[in-house]
Enzyme design. Structure first.
Site, mmCIF file in Angstrom:
data_model
loop_
_atom_site.group_PDB
_atom_site.id
_atom_site.type_symbol
_atom_site.label_atom_id
_atom_site.label_comp_id
_atom_site.label_asym_id
_atom_site.label_seq_id
_atom_site.Cartn_x
_atom_site.Cartn_y
_atom_site.Cartn_z
ATOM 1 N N ASP A 104 1.033 -1.037 0.292
ATOM 2 C CA ASP A 104 0.208 -0.477 -0.027
ATOM 3 C C ASP A 104 1.142 1.409 0.235
ATOM 4 O O ASP A 104 1.935 1.251 0.595
ATOM 5 C CB ASP A 104 -1.086 0.019 1.024
HETATM 6 C C1 NOJ Z 1 -3.945 4.188 0.092
HETATM 7 C C2 NOJ Z 1 -4.765 2.980 0.621
HETATM 8 O O1 NOJ Z 1 -4.905 2.273 1.154
HETATM 9 C C3 NOJ Z 1 -5.527 2.050 -0.860
HETATM 10 O O2 NOJ Z 1 -6.438 1.160 -1.074
HETATM 11 C C4 NOJ Z 1 -4.972 3.299 -2.378
HETATM 12 O O3 NOJ Z 1 -5.850 1.877 -3.030
HETATM 13 C C5 NOJ Z 1 -3.979 3.667 -2.169
HETATM 14 N N1 NOJ Z 1 -3.382 4.095 -1.264
HETATM 15 C C6 NOJ Z 1 -3.418 3.925 -3.580
HETATM 16 O O4 NOJ Z 1 -4.198 5.471 -3.807
#
Ligand code: NOJ
Length: 733
Positions: free
Chosen positions: A290
């Site tokens: 993430d």
């Molecule tokens: C953080 C989020 O937790 C995730 O769901 C997302 O895909 C990523 N950022 C990218 O934006």
């Protein structure tokens, strides 16, 4: 589905053999577009300034429009970037051209984006759509989103989000399909088919990304990014199944979650990434972290510095670093120092190149010019699907005295700021929509030709406008109050400690109720709310969530009876916030909740959900009879009679649950195992057949072993998880 031909596999191997270590690590590096200039503070601080109100969103957008952005062109040229988050097709082509024509090996880039519930055409948020209990619908909305985005350059969706979530305080419950592992698994499989299934042209499919792997939905106290502790048996039985189902369906990529699981952040968790995902399930695709999560391992306190975090992540099986450049800056040295074996790098890069190959990017790296044109207005096929999904996601929670549907000729006072807002209907995580496509509830009633007047009165963060309230009370024969949450109150980093309807909106409802006129509460929200007061006082409640671009038309159709509601809840609603986490399929306690004090209950809230999982009324009524569960060899053949006992046609979702009554570990009081939607004319009765495969009646032990244990089982069938007929059956497997 994600699978390579032998020829493609050979090409990947050949390419890998030509790559330098720097180029390999480049593929493992995902960049965000960095903001590099135009203002004096770092980008992160700018975001904080907007979040805490030091600058407005408009000011933020103004600053951003003048900011210089770094698209990492030089690094792309040098083969040091494998993927990016960009959503402008011209820009995608421009960057792709550098990768394909100017880098040494010409390896194309992947462009990823959070396309959670639609791209340009936004559908209901997942918690709402799951309530349609209709995998075929989940598949169609995903397919449409895949086509819309791929023709705009985005070939990788950071979706579906498959976090089983049982604590409505957590803001991200909005993004996922609810509390039940079976329903989430059905949703997962359908989304993979929709996103990846139509490979007739490269413009029709994208790589899905299963997230957040794993158990993020169980973050302690519903506070985002928080720690997770759970027994392995719970992990295997409740949180892993949707991911396993989606991997079996052929998902191409997985995103690890931010949380730690039993003390090990999922970003560096060898047990979940290597042992379960890659070794035991034989997942052939790649895993991405993430955003910034590798760096956050230092804050978790399990790595001394960024380089150590990078080593731990790579060795655990983390193939791509999203956004920190830690792999880019430190992994080469770590390999040279012998801390990360070359085989780990090769494995990661082979997985990444394979997904690019499967996406057809080597042959078709660019967005064709003709596909790039954006629609001026959304095509009817798109809005029809968005409206269908929205209508099917609406859940009727209460309808005393049959207030709904509203009668012809009834004058309606439409109240509440949310009713007249076309942007709040979209919900969390939608990035590519246009306000002009959005139909507010006010607009929807107008389109439907209803006789109504609109009064703003109050909103989630607004004071009560007394004059408006008086007018609303005076005008209508019925008052429809749209109340709930702003879309910014759910989604990432949007946990709430009090999940009642925010602000003064309840006060507004009280004023309306005091008139003695019928009042309908239309809820617009991104999570289950604590509705004790509303359930006791408001005669009709319609749960409408954030339904996407066609919300207004869908809500108007249901209010006016052009569409009979058929949605069910994919998440239990507590009476009060303190009951969270609450879910129907909880493990059996030694003292099941009951009337007696010494049972598992609250002194001030009892033990039952206000509205349980699977619950939802119709404008007609259904009765169930004659439940049978017969042993049919490998399965149980379950039949039940369902009758429409009211006077309008309706659709009922017949739900099949089971309970393993005696087992070697404590099992849930009920578990969903199947469902079927049936349409019934007034007075019509149908025999509904459902199959419960015996192989699905077992459970995982702490060791990860799946067992089927002989003994007594209860089979339940009903229109929600609470009100069911029951049959007992003893089985020997
Ligand atoms: C953080 C989020 O937790 C995730 O769901 C997302 O895909 C990523 N950022 C990218 O934006």
């Amino acid at each position: 589905m994600y699978r390579l031909t032998d020829e493609q596999k050979a090409k990947v191997k050949e390419l890998l053999s030509q790559m330098t270590l720097d180029e390999k690590i480049g593929q493992m590096n995902q960049e965000s577009v960095s903001i590099v200039g135009g203002f004096d503070v770092p980008f992160e601080e700018l975001i904080e300034m907007m979040t805490d109100g030091r600058i407005t969103q408009d000011e933020f957008e103004k600053i951003m429009s003048t900011a210089e952005q770094d698209y990492h062109e030089d690094d792309i040229r040098a083969g040091l970037v494998g993927s990016l988050m960009v959503q402008d097709p011209e820009k995608c082509n421009e960057l792709q051209k550098i990768a394909v024509e100017e880098s040494r090996l010409g390896i194309p880039l992947m462009f990823g984006l959070d396309v959670i519930h639609g791209y340009r055409t936004v559908y209901p948020i997942a918690i709402a759509e799951a309530g349609a209990f209709e995998p075929e619908l989940f598949e169609r909305t995903a397919r449409m989103a895949a086509k819309e985005s791929r023709t705009q350059g985005v070939n990788w969706h950071f979706a579906p989000m498959l976090d089983v979530a049982r604590d409505a305080r957590w803001g991200r419950v909005s993004e996922g399909p609810g509390e039940d592992p079976y329903l989430v698994s059905q949703f997962a499989k359908a989304k993979i088919r929709g996103l990846q299934g139509d490979m007739s042209s490269t413009e029709n499919y994208v790589a899905a990304c299963l997230k957040h792997y794993v158990a993020y939905g169980a973050c302690e106290s519903g506070r985002d990014y928080n720690t997770v502790s759970m027994a392995n048996s719970m992990l295997y039985n409740a949180y892993l199944p949707p991911f396993k189902a989606a991997v079996e369906e052929g998902a191409a990529t997985v995103m690890a979650s931010f949380n730690d699981l039993n003390g090990v952040p999922c970003t560096v968790n060898e047990f979940t990434l290597r042992h379960i995902l890659k070794d035991s399930w034989q997942f052939p695709g790649f895993v991405v972290s993430d955003a910034n999560a590798i760096r956050e391992c230092v804050s978790h306190g399990i790595a001394a510095d960024e380089a150590e975090a990078g080593v731990e992540a790579a060795n655990a099986g983390m193939d791509i670093d999203m956004g920190t450049q830690i792999y880019k800056k430190t992994l080469k040295q770590s390999v040279e120092d012998g801390k990360v074996p070359m085989s780990v790098i090769d494995e990661a890069v082979e997985r990444i190149l394979s997904v690019k190959m499967w996406l057809g990017l080597f042959e078709h790296p660019y967005v064709p010019q003709e596909a790039m044109k954006r629609y001026e207005v959304l095509p009817k096929e798109h809005t029809d699907l968005a409206r269908e999904a929205a209508e099917k996601s609406i859940v009727l929670l209460k309808n005393d005295g049959g207030i709904l549907p509203l009668g012809k000729g009834q004058k309606i006072s439409l109240a509440g700021q949310l009713a007249d807002n076309r942007e709040e209907i979209i919900g969390a995580w939608a990035m590519s929509w246009r306000p002009d496509d959005c139909v507010s509830i006010r607009q929807g009633l107008e389109n439907a030709g209803a006789e109504f007047e609109y009064f703003s009165c109050c909103g989630p963060e607004a004071e009560i406008n007394e004059e408006d309230v008086e007018k609303a009370c005076a005008y209508g024969d019925v008052i429809v109050a749209v109340v709930g949450e702003l879309d910014s109150m759910s989604g990432e980093a949007s946990s709430r400690a009090d999940i009642t309807i925010p602000g003064k909106q309840q006060e507004m409802l009280k004023r309306f109720l005091a008139t003695g006129k019928p009042v309908v509460a239309v809820l617009m929200n991104g999570r289950p709310l604590a509705l004790k007061w509303e359930a006791e006082n408001v005669p009709a409640i319609l749960e409408c969530w954030h339904l996407g671009v066609q919300m207004g038309n869908a809500v108007a159709n249901v209010l006016l009876g052009n569409k009979v509601p058929e949605g069910k809840l994919a998440s239990s609603f507590p009476a009060v916030t303190g009951m969270c986490p609450i879910y129907y399929n909880h493990p059996s306690t030694g003292r099941p909740g009951g009337r007696s004090k010494f049972t598992s209950r609250y002194l001030d809230a009892g033990f039952e959900a206000l509205y349980p999982f699977g619950y939802g009324l119709s404008y007609t009524t259904f009765t169930y009879d004659g439940l049978e569960a017969a042993d049919a060899g490998d399965s149980l053949a379950v039949t039940v009679g369902v009758t429409n006992t009211g006077d309008s046609a309706g659709v009922e979702t017949v739900q099949l649950y089971m309970q393993d009554v005696t087992a070697s570990i404590v099992r849930p009081v009920k578990e969903l195992k199947g469902f079927a939607k049936v349409s019934l004319a007034p007075g019509e009765k149908k025999q509904v057949s459902l199959t419960l495969n015996k192989k699905d009646m077992g459970f995982y032990k702490d060791s990860g072993e799946y067992v089927l244990e002989d003994g007594l089982f209860r089979v339940y069938v009903g229109g929600n998880s609470k009100d069911c007929l029951m049959k007992e059956i003893t089985l020997t497997f």
